[in-house]
Design a protein around this motif. Structure first.
Motif, PDB file in Angstrom:
ATOM      1  N   ASP A  37       1.441  -1.552  -0.006  1.00 40.07           N
ATOM      2  CA  ASP A  37      -0.144   0.123  -0.286  1.00 40.07           C
ATOM      3  C   ASP A  37       0.666   1.359   0.061  1.00 40.07           C
ATOM      4  OD1 ASP A  37      -2.507  -1.417   0.371  1.00 40.07           O
ATOM      5  OD2 ASP A  37      -2.577  -1.231   1.923  1.00 40.07           O
ATOM      6  N   GLY A  38       1.722   1.282   0.996  1.00 44.19           N
ATOM      7  CA  GLY A  38       3.010   2.407   0.605  1.00 44.19           C
ATOM      8  C   GLY A  38       3.194   2.972  -0.648  1.00 44.19           C
ATOM      9  N   ALA A  39       3.485   1.319  -1.669  1.00 43.53           N
ATOM     10  CA  ALA A  39       4.450   1.618  -2.776  1.00 43.53           C
ATOM     11  C   ALA A  39       3.526   2.325  -3.529  1.00 43.53           C
ATOM     12  CB  ALA A  39       4.943   0.441  -2.915  1.00 43.53           C
ATOM     13  N   THR A  40       1.921   1.891  -3.248  1.00 44.16           N
ATOM     14  CA  THR A  40       1.239   2.335  -3.944  1.00 44.16           C
ATOM     15  C   THR A  40       0.342   3.477  -3.881  1.00 44.16           C
ATOM     16  OG1 THR A  40      -0.149   0.172  -4.045  1.00 44.16           O
ATOM     17  CG2 THR A  40      -1.101   1.840  -5.032  1.00 44.16           C
ATOM     18  N   VAL A  41       0.625   4.270  -2.511  1.00 36.39           N
ATOM     19  CA  VAL A  41       0.463   5.429  -2.642  1.00 36.39           C
ATOM     20  C   VAL A  41       1.286   6.221  -3.005  1.00 36.39           C
ATOM     21  CG1 VAL A  41      -0.261   7.374  -1.048  1.00 36.39           C
ATOM     22  CG2 VAL A  41      -0.811   4.920  -0.841  1.00 36.39           C
ATOM     23  N   PHE A  42       2.748   6.250  -2.789  1.00 35.48           N
ATOM     24  CA  PHE A  42       4.071   7.244  -3.081  1.00 35.48           C
ATOM     25  C   PHE A  42       3.981   7.313  -4.929  1.00 35.48           C
ATOM     26  CE2 PHE A  42       8.434   6.515  -4.773  1.00 35.48           C
ATOM     27  CZ  PHE A  42       9.268   7.630  -4.002  1.00 35.48           C
ATOM     28  N   ALA A  43       3.542   5.399  -5.154  1.00 34.40           N
ATOM     29  CA  ALA A  43       3.610   6.028  -7.436  1.00 34.40           C
ATOM     30  C   ALA A  43       2.545   6.824  -7.538  1.00 34.40           C
ATOM     31  CB  ALA A  43       3.068   4.449  -7.534  1.00 34.40           C
ATOM     32  N   ALA A  44       1.431   7.386  -6.920  1.00 34.85           N
ATOM     33  CA  ALA A  44       0.151   7.533  -7.145  1.00 34.85           C
ATOM     34  C   ALA A  44       0.244   8.711  -6.972  1.00 34.85           C
ATOM     35  CB  ALA A  44      -1.230   6.841  -5.931  1.00 34.85           C
ATOM     36  N   VAL A  45       1.390   9.049  -5.910  1.00 33.67           N
ATOM     37  CA  VAL A  45       1.746  10.455  -5.326  1.00 33.67           C
ATOM     38  C   VAL A  45       2.260  11.310  -6.441  1.00 33.67           C
ATOM     39  CG1 VAL A  45       2.637  12.634  -3.887  1.00 33.67           C
ATOM     40  CG2 VAL A  45       1.117  11.039  -3.368  1.00 33.67           C
ATOM     41  N   LEU A  46       3.389  10.333  -6.992  1.00 33.54           N
ATOM     42  CA  LEU A  46       4.868  10.444  -8.545  1.00 33.54           C
ATOM     43  C   LEU A  46       3.648  10.478  -9.325  1.00 33.54           C
ATOM     44  CD1 LEU A  46       7.683   8.228  -7.643  1.00 33.54           C
ATOM     45  CD2 LEU A  46       7.826  10.499  -6.734  1.00 33.54           C
ATOM     46  N   THR A  47       3.006   9.896  -9.858  1.00 34.70           N
ATOM     47  CA  THR A  47       2.632  10.489 -11.118  1.00 34.70           C
ATOM     48  C   THR A  47       1.646  10.850 -10.822  1.00 34.70           C
ATOM     49  OG1 THR A  47       1.934   8.050 -11.677  1.00 34.70           O
ATOM     50  CG2 THR A  47       0.523   9.280 -12.250  1.00 34.70           C
ATOM     51  N   ALA A  48       0.739  12.094  -9.726  1.00 35.97           N
ATOM     52  CA  ALA A  48      -0.184  13.120 -10.137  1.00 35.97           C
ATOM     53  C   ALA A  48       1.018  14.147  -9.934  1.00 35.97           C
ATOM     54  CB  ALA A  48      -0.693  13.452  -8.520  1.00 35.97           C
ATOM     55  N   LEU A  49       2.401  14.335  -9.524  1.00 30.26           N
ATOM     56  CA  LEU A  49       2.765  15.855  -9.629  1.00 30.26           C
ATOM     57  C   LEU A  49       3.972  15.371 -10.491  1.00 30.26           C
ATOM     58  CD1 LEU A  49       4.966  14.932  -5.896  1.00 30.26           C
ATOM     59  CD2 LEU A  49       3.208  16.819  -6.679  1.00 30.26           C
ATOM     60  N   ALA A  50       3.703  14.314 -11.670  1.00 35.70           N
ATOM     61  CA  ALA A  50       4.268  14.314 -13.194  1.00 35.70           C
ATOM     62  C   ALA A  50       3.161  15.163 -13.987  1.00 35.70           C
ATOM     63  CB  ALA A  50       4.353  12.998 -13.068  1.00 35.70           C
ATOM     64  N   VAL A  51       2.226  14.499 -13.731  1.00 30.12           N
ATOM     65  CA  VAL A  51       0.944  15.278 -14.718  1.00 30.12           C
ATOM     66  C   VAL A  51       0.743  16.707 -14.017  1.00 30.12           C
ATOM     67  CG1 VAL A  51      -1.755  15.009 -14.848  1.00 30.12           C
ATOM     68  CG2 VAL A  51      -0.184  12.744 -14.892  1.00 30.12           C
ATOM     69  N   ILE A  52       0.305  17.102 -13.033  1.00 23.30           N
ATOM     70  CA  ILE A  52       0.159  18.180 -12.471  1.00 23.30           C
ATOM     71  C   ILE A  52       1.349  19.528 -13.239  1.00 23.30           C
ATOM     72  CG2 ILE A  52       0.685  20.182 -10.817  1.00 23.30           C
ATOM     73  CD1 ILE A  52      -1.004  18.692  -8.483  1.00 23.30           C
ATOM     74  N   GLY A  53       2.805  18.498 -12.836  1.00 23.52           N
ATOM     75  CA  GLY A  53       4.227  19.784 -14.151  1.00 23.52           C
ATOM     76  C   GLY A  53       4.000  19.412 -15.432  1.00 23.52           C
ATOM     77  N   GLY A  54       3.780  17.944 -15.890  1.00 22.89           N
ATOM     78  CA  GLY A  54       3.301  18.340 -17.808  1.00 22.89           C
ATOM     79  C   GLY A  54       2.107  19.579 -17.501  1.00 22.89           C
ATOM     80  N   LEU A  55       1.404  19.407 -17.097  1.00 19.31           N
ATOM     81  CA  LEU A  55       0.627  20.450 -17.325  1.00 19.31           C
ATOM     82  C   LEU A  55       0.395  21.912 -17.181  1.00 19.31           C
ATOM     83  CD1 LEU A  55      -3.071  18.671 -15.654  1.00 19.31           C
ATOM     84  CD2 LEU A  55      -2.416  18.847 -17.905  1.00 19.31           C
ATOM     85  N   VAL A  56       1.851  22.149 -16.187  1.00 17.45           N
ATOM     86  CA  VAL A  56       1.947  23.252 -16.139  1.00 17.45           C
ATOM     87  C   VAL A  56       3.037  23.814 -16.776  1.00 17.45           C
ATOM     88  CG1 VAL A  56       3.593  24.919 -14.803  1.00 17.45           C
ATOM     89  CG2 VAL A  56       1.802  23.469 -13.333  1.00 17.45           C
ATOM     90  N   VAL A  57       3.616  23.078 -17.660  1.00 12.81           N
ATOM     91  CA  VAL A  57       4.953  23.388 -18.242  1.00 12.81           C
ATOM     92  C   VAL A  57       3.784  23.692 -20.124  1.00 12.81           C
ATOM     93  CG1 VAL A  57       6.477  22.332 -20.274  1.00 12.81           C
ATOM     94  CG2 VAL A  57       6.547  22.045 -17.876  1.00 12.81           C
ATOM     95  N   ILE A  58       2.510  22.678 -20.031  1.00 15.24           N
ATOM     96  CA  ILE A  58       2.444  22.796 -21.305  1.00 15.24           C
ATOM     97  C   ILE A  58       0.935  24.386 -21.296  1.00 15.24           C
ATOM     98  CG2 ILE A  58      -0.093  22.266 -22.872  1.00 15.24           C
ATOM     99  CD1 ILE A  58       0.871  19.109 -21.844  1.00 15.24           C
ATOM    100  N   SER A  59       0.623  24.397 -20.209  1.00 14.81           N
ATOM    101  CA  SER A  59       0.166  26.092 -19.886  1.00 14.81           C
ATOM    102  C   SER A  59       0.729  27.197 -20.477  1.00 14.81           C
ATOM    103  CB  SER A  59      -0.743  25.654 -18.490  1.00 14.81           C
ATOM    104  OG  SER A  59      -0.022  25.927 -17.140  1.00 14.81           O
ATOM    105  N   THR A  60       2.168  27.158 -19.337  1.00 10.87           N
ATOM    106  CA  THR A  60       2.576  28.218 -19.695  1.00 10.87           C
ATOM    107  C   THR A  60       3.933  28.398 -20.620  1.00 10.87           C
ATOM    108  OG1 THR A  60       4.460  27.116 -17.704  1.00 10.87           O
ATOM    109  CG2 THR A  60       2.999  28.051 -17.269  1.00 10.87           C
ATOM    110  N   ARG A  61       3.680  27.571 -21.651  1.00 13.08           N
ATOM    111  CA  ARG A  61       5.032  27.521 -22.592  1.00 13.08           C
ATOM    112  C   ARG A  61       4.712  28.498 -24.450  1.00 13.08           C
ATOM    113  NH1 ARG A  61       3.428  21.903 -26.104  1.00 13.08           N
ATOM    114  NH2 ARG A  61       1.391  22.687 -26.545  1.00 13.08           N
TER     115      ARG A  61
END
Length: 68
Positions: A37-61
């Motif tokens: 469960d800890g690894a699953t939550v860790f992966a979900a948090v990393l995925t969410a951060l990556a998606v947020i980062g990608g959206l920031v890059v796309i919206s501010t380019r």
């Protein structure tokens, strides 16, 4: 540089502390809820951060202007 042992006596910058928060918290989480469960939550948090980062890059380019 003679006599230096490679040890840095300067305090860690906030960036190093921020970089260590996620893996340390994942370790505490996996101790509390179990490794799977800890690894699953860790992966979900990393995925969410990556998606947020990608959206920031796309919206501010900036778009390159078309040549005249």
């Amino acid at each position: 540089m003679a006599g230096r042992t490679g040890y840095c006596s300067e305090p860690a910058t906030p960036r190093y502390r921020e970089a260590g928060i996620l893996p340390v918290s994942a370790g505490y989480l996996s101790d509390a809820v179990g490794l799977t469960d800890g690894a699953t939550v860790f992966a979900a948090v990393l995925t969410a951060l990556a998606v947020i980062g990608g959206l920031v890059v796309i919206s501010t380019r900036r778009r390159a202007p078309e040549p005249a």
